[in-house]
Write an enzyme that holds these catalytic residues in place. Structure first.
Site, PDB file in Angstrom:
ATOM      1  N   ALA A  31       0.852  -1.179   0.000  1.00 13.70           N
ATOM      2  CA  ALA A  31       0.000   0.000   0.000  1.00 13.70           C
ATOM      3  C   ALA A  31       0.893   1.236   0.000  1.00 13.70           C
ATOM      4  O   ALA A  31       2.102   1.147   0.169  1.00 13.70           O
ATOM      5  CB  ALA A  31      -0.913  -0.010   1.212  1.00 13.70           C
ATOM      6  N   ASP A  53      10.324   1.501  -1.306  1.00  8.00           N
ATOM      7  CA  ASP A  53      10.738   2.659  -2.071  1.00  8.00           C
ATOM      8  C   ASP A  53      10.078   3.879  -1.457  1.00  8.00           C
ATOM      9  O   ASP A  53       9.100   3.771  -0.721  1.00  8.00           O
ATOM     10  CB  ASP A  53      10.302   2.499  -3.534  1.00  8.00           C
ATOM     11  CG  ASP A  53      10.994   3.497  -4.453  1.00  8.00           C
ATOM     12  OD1 ASP A  53      11.976   4.139  -4.024  1.00  8.00           O
ATOM     13  OD2 ASP A  53      10.536   3.647  -5.589  1.00  8.00           O
ATOM     14  N   MET A  96       5.494   6.754   0.491  1.00  2.00           N
ATOM     15  CA  MET A  96       6.100   5.500   0.948  1.00  2.00           C
ATOM     16  C   MET A  96       5.141   4.356   0.570  1.00  2.00           C
ATOM     17  O   MET A  96       3.940   4.472   0.746  1.00  2.00           O
ATOM     18  CB  MET A  96       6.286   5.528   2.466  1.00  2.00           C
ATOM     19  CG  MET A  96       7.117   6.695   2.967  1.00  2.00           C
ATOM     20  SD  MET A  96       7.054   6.892   4.749  1.00  2.00           S
ATOM     21  CE  MET A  96       7.840   5.399   5.286  1.00  2.00           C
ATOM     22  N   ASP A  97       5.668   3.225   0.152  1.00  5.17           N
ATOM     23  CA  ASP A  97       4.868   2.034  -0.156  1.00  5.17           C
ATOM     24  C   ASP A  97       4.567   1.218   1.096  1.00  5.17           C
ATOM     25  O   ASP A  97       5.040   0.086   1.252  1.00  5.17           O
ATOM     26  CB  ASP A  97       5.570   1.159  -1.185  1.00  5.17           C
ATOM     27  CG  ASP A  97       5.654   1.859  -2.499  1.00  5.17           C
ATOM     28  OD1 ASP A  97       4.717   2.557  -2.877  1.00  5.17           O
ATOM     29  OD2 ASP A  97       6.706   1.717  -3.149  1.00  5.17           O
ATOM     30  N   ILE A  98       3.821   1.745   2.085  1.00  4.32           N
ATOM     31  CA  ILE A  98       3.445   1.010   3.281  1.00  4.32           C
ATOM     32  C   ILE A  98       2.012   1.344   3.661  1.00  4.32           C
ATOM     33  O   ILE A  98       1.422   2.285   3.143  1.00  4.32           O
ATOM     34  CB  ILE A  98       4.398   1.277   4.467  1.00  4.32           C
ATOM     35  CG1 ILE A  98       4.397   2.756   4.845  1.00  4.32           C
ATOM     36  CG2 ILE A  98       5.795   0.811   4.156  1.00  4.32           C
ATOM     37  CD1 ILE A  98       5.206   3.071   6.070  1.00  4.32           C
TER      38      ILE A  98
END
Length: 186
Positions: free
Chosen positions: A2, A48, A58-60
């Site tokens: 996410a 990333d 951020m991809d979290i």
């Protein structure tokens, strides 16, 4: 996977991370530092990130913790209000008010490890009770007169041991995993 897209603010804290030429937003820097060295399965891997004029990406996930209900595996994923741990006292608290240790409200200072144990005690309380402890709960816990019929005695004792009002009476952070509650769960 996410994406998290926090706004940049004028007072956003930055940190210097070894191996990076520029200062980084503290959430990104601490996440990258937590990902350095040996893999820690309880911390999500930052795949990333990007920097733009008004946000960083951020991809979290947006939550602070992810729990796999099948395996009970927990991952910490949010370092937005984090700080580097030090031995000296902190004079400011920037986290969620419900997680503020009582010594800060009394002395306007706290130490990292006992405050972390307090925060983990609040988190455990919320996870098992499904609400934040109120003043009555905290008073009963401090008198060791708190329990819930649906919780094991070991779980109630773990909460009590984490939520001791006096920091030097709390569980020691490095010894938490040795508590009877963890042995009871096995």
């Amino acid at each position: 996977m996410a994406v998290k897209i926090p706004d940049k603010t004028p007072d956003m804290p930055y940190i210097i991370v070894p191996g990076h030429p520029k200062r980084l937003p503290i959430e990104i820097g601490l996440t990258l530092m937590a990902n350095m060295g040996s893999n820690v399965p309880q911390i999500i891997k930052l795949l990333d990130w990007q920097d733009d004029p008004h946000h960083y990406v951020m991809d979290i996930k947006l939550e602070n913790l992810l729990v796999n209900l099948d395996t009970l595996e927990v991952k910490l994923i949010d370092f937005g209000r984090g700080m580097l741990m030090r031995d000296s006292a902190y004079m400011a608290f920037n986290g969620t008010e419900m997680f503020c240790p009582p010594e800060f409200n009394v002395d306007s200072r706290y130490h990292a490890k006992p405050a972390t144990v307090w925060s983990l005690g609040i988190l455990l309380f919320v996870m098992v009770c499904r609400y934040y402890p109120d003043d009555e709960d905290l008073n009963r816990i401090s008198k060791n007169d708190w329990s819930k019929p649906e919780l094991s005695q070991e779980c109630c004792q773990m909460i009590h041991d984490c939520l001791e009002r006096e920091p030097q009476q709390r569980l020691i952070l490095e010894e938490m995993q040795l508590h009877d509650w963890f042995m009871f769960m096995e």
